[in-house]
Motif scaffolding. Structure first.
Motif, PDB file in Angstrom:
ATOM      1  N   LEU A  67      -2.049  -6.401  -3.287  1.00  0.00           N
ATOM      2  CA  LEU A  67      -2.237  -5.036  -2.809  1.00  0.00           C
ATOM      3  C   LEU A  67      -3.328  -4.981  -1.747  1.00  0.00           C
ATOM      4  CD1 LEU A  67      -2.144  -2.942  -6.125  1.00  0.00           C
ATOM      5  CD2 LEU A  67      -0.274  -3.397  -4.543  1.00  0.00           C
ATOM      6  N   ARG A  73       0.440  -2.911  -9.041  1.00  0.00           N
ATOM      7  CA  ARG A  73      -0.818  -3.671  -9.161  1.00  0.00           C
ATOM      8  C   ARG A  73      -0.675  -4.988  -9.911  1.00  0.00           C
ATOM      9  NH1 ARG A  73      -4.369   0.190 -10.165  1.00  0.00           N
ATOM     10  NH2 ARG A  73      -5.291   0.083  -8.083  1.00  0.00           N
ATOM     11  N   VAL A 102       1.216   2.799  -7.402  1.00  0.00           N
ATOM     12  CA  VAL A 102       0.124   1.820  -7.341  1.00  0.00           C
ATOM     13  C   VAL A 102      -0.042   1.124  -8.687  1.00  0.00           C
ATOM     14  CG1 VAL A 102      -2.369   1.550  -7.051  1.00  0.00           C
ATOM     15  CG2 VAL A 102      -1.085   3.011  -5.475  1.00  0.00           C
ATOM     16  N   SER A 103       0.004   1.892  -9.779  1.00  0.00           N
ATOM     17  CA  SER A 103      -0.139   1.303 -11.117  1.00  0.00           C
ATOM     18  C   SER A 103       0.986   0.322 -11.410  1.00  0.00           C
ATOM     19  CB  SER A 103      -0.163   2.410 -12.179  1.00  0.00           C
ATOM     20  OG  SER A 103      -1.289   3.239 -12.012  1.00  0.00           O
ATOM     21  N   SER A 136       0.852  -1.184   0.000  1.00  0.00           N
ATOM     22  CA  SER A 136       0.000   0.000   0.000  1.00  0.00           C
ATOM     23  C   SER A 136       0.888   1.233   0.000  1.00  0.00           C
ATOM     24  CB  SER A 136      -0.952   0.011   1.212  1.00  0.00           C
ATOM     25  OG  SER A 136      -0.243  -0.266   2.415  1.00  0.00           O
ATOM     26  N   THR A 181      -5.622   1.119  -2.272  1.00  0.00           N
ATOM     27  CA  THR A 181      -4.170   1.026  -2.090  1.00  0.00           C
ATOM     28  C   THR A 181      -3.511   2.362  -1.767  1.00  0.00           C
ATOM     29  OG1 THR A 181      -4.255  -0.760  -3.701  1.00  0.00           O
ATOM     30  CG2 THR A 181      -2.085   0.065  -3.117  1.00  0.00           C
TER      31      THR A 181
END
Length: 373
Positions: A304, A299, A295-296, A233, A308
Motif C-alpha cells: 500500500l 492492507r 483500505v482494510s 491507494s 492510503t
C-alpha cells in the motif's frame, strides 16, 4: 430492511395486477428447468413479505412466506440444481432441497408471481451465503442493488504505459472484469461496467452511466504514473486535495468534468440548496466509509501507498448521489508494481479484496447511501 421495488417497478406490478385480476390465485406453484437453472414460480406471492435463507448441511434454501396463501401441491419435483421443494404449512415456508452449492438466486416479479431462478454456483460463495441466522434476501422481490465498476481510460486513451510496455487501460479492464466475476458469484449485487472492451468513454458519461443505472456504489479502477510512488491507494472526492500526489493524479485524470445535477422536488430554491447539500454530505460519508473498508481489505494482501486513503477533485467521483471511490491498484511507473499487475494471480488478490469491501458495505444498507425524491 429488505430491498423495495423502485416506483416504476411498483407501477408495472400494479398495472399487471389490474390487467389480470384473479389470474395469480387461479394458478399453482411450479418448479421447472430453465437451461441449467431451476425456475420456481409462486403465483400470488409477489405482494407478500418474504425471507430467503440458506443452509449447507444439508444444502438447501428456505423461503419464508408468513402471509402467503399457498396454491398448488405441497411437494414439487426437482429441476436443475434443485432436488425437490416442499411447503411446510405450519411454519409457512418452502424448503428447497439442493443437489449442491448454488449462486445467489435471482428474484423477480412477474405480475403477481414471485419468481426465483436458481443455478449452480461456487462452493465458497454458497458457504458464505449459508452463514448462521442471516437472510440472504428479504422483501418484495426487488432487483438487487447495482454496483458500477469503471475501468479507467480505454480506446484512444491508453492511460499510463509502463517501462516494459504495459498499457494501463488493459490492466484495469482485466482487474475490473475479475472483480465483476467475484461480486456476481457472491450474489449480493448486480454489476455493470462503464466499458467492457477497449473503447474510450468520456468522464462525464461514466458518471452519468452510474446515475442512470441507479447505482448504489461506483468504483473507478486505475494504475497510473507517479514517480517514486508504489502500492495500492484509495481516493475519494474533495475540492481540496489531501496532498500534492493526489492533486497531480486528479489533474491527470480530469479530461472532462460533470455538472451532475439532481432531479430535486419542486420546492423553493433555498430548500433545493439545503437538500442538495444534505445529499452530497451523505454521499461523501458513504464514499469515505467505502474507502475505509477498501483500505482494510487491501492492507493485509498487497503493498500500500502510505496514507492510503487520500482525497482530491477527481471528476469521475463527482456524482452528487452515488458514493464513489477511485482505486489505484498500483503504479505502472514503478517496475515492481508493473511486474505484479501483469500477473493474473496478483490482480485476482486485489479484485478479491475490493469485492469483499463492496460486499461488506452492502451488508449494512442505509448508511451513507443517498436518495432524493
Amino acid at each position: 430492511m429488505g430491498p423495495t421495488l423502485p416506483r416504476r417497478g411498483l407501477l408495472v406490478a400494479a398495472l399487471a395486477a389490474l390487467a389480470a385480476p384473479g389470474l395469480a390465485a387461479a394458478e399453482s406453484a411450479s418448479l421447472g428447468g430453465d437451461g441449467g437453472a431451476a425456475r420456481l414460480v409462486l403465483p400470488g406471492a409477489a405482494g407478500s413479505a418474504w425471507r430467503l435463507t440458506a443452509a449447507s448441511r444439508p444444502a438447501r434454501l428456505v423461503l419464508s412466506l408468513p402471509s402467503h396463501d399457498w396454491e398448488g401441491p405441497r411437494s414439487l419435483h426437482g429441476a436443475g440444481p434443485v432436488r425437490a421443494a416442499s411447503w411446510d404449512a405450519r411454519a409457512r415456508r418452502l424448503v428447497i432441497d439442493l443437489s449442491g452449492p448454488v449462486a445467489m438466486p435471482d428474484v423477480s416479479r412477474e405480475g403477481g408471481a414471485l419468481v426465483l431462478s436458481i443455478r449452480p454456483g461456487p462452493a465458497a460463495a454458497f458457504a458464505r451465503m449459508a452463514g448462521p441466522g442471516r437472510p440472504i434476501a428479504t422483501g418484495q422481490g426487488a432487483p438487487r442493488p447495482v454496483v458500477v465498476l469503471d475501468p479507467g481510460h480505454g480506446g484512444k486513451d491508453p492511460g499510463t504505459i509502463g517501462a516494459t510496455g504495459t498499457y494501463e487501460k488493459r490492466i484495469v479492464l482485466a482487474a475490473a472484469q475479475e472483480m465483476k466475476r467475484r461480486l456476481e458469484a457472491g450474489g449480493r449485487c448486480r454489476v455493470l461496467l462503464t466499458r467492457s472492451r477497449d473503447t474510450f468513454v468520456p468522464l462525464a458519461r461514466r458518471v452519468e452511466f452510474a446515475r442512470r443505472s441507479r447505482a448504489v456504489l461506483f468504483v473507478s479502477i486505475h494504475a497510473d504514473s507517479a514517480p517514486g510512488a508504489r502500492g495500492a491507494s484509495v481516493y475519494t472526492l474533495s475540492e481540496t486535495a489531501s496532498d500534492a500526489l493526489s492533486a497531480a493524479l486528479a489533474r491527470r485524470e480530469n479530461a472532462a468534468d460533470s455538472a451532475g445535477g439532481l432531479n430535486l422536488p419542486p420546492v423553493p430554491a433555498d430548500v433545493q440548496r439545503i437538500l442538495l447539500s444534505l445529499v452530497r454530505q451523505e454521499t461523501r460519508q458513504g464514499s469515505a466509509r467505502l474507502a475505509g473498508m477498501a483500505v482494510s481489505a487491501l492492507r493485509p494482501r498487497v503493498p500500500l501507498l502510505p496514507n492510503t486513503h487520500r482525497q482530491a477533485a477527481f471528476a469521475v467521483l463527482k456524482s452528487p448521489d452515488v458514493p464513489s471511490m477511485l482505486v489505484e491498484i498500483g503504479f505502472l511507473s514503478d517496475r515492481r508494481d508493473e511486474a505484479q499487475l501483469k500477473r493474473p494471480e496478483h490482480r485476482a488478490v486485489v479484485a478479491a479484496a475490493l469485492a469483499g469491501a463492496v460486499e461488506d458495505y452492502l451488508e449494512r444498507p442505509g448508511l451513507g447511501v443517498a436518495s432524493v425524491g
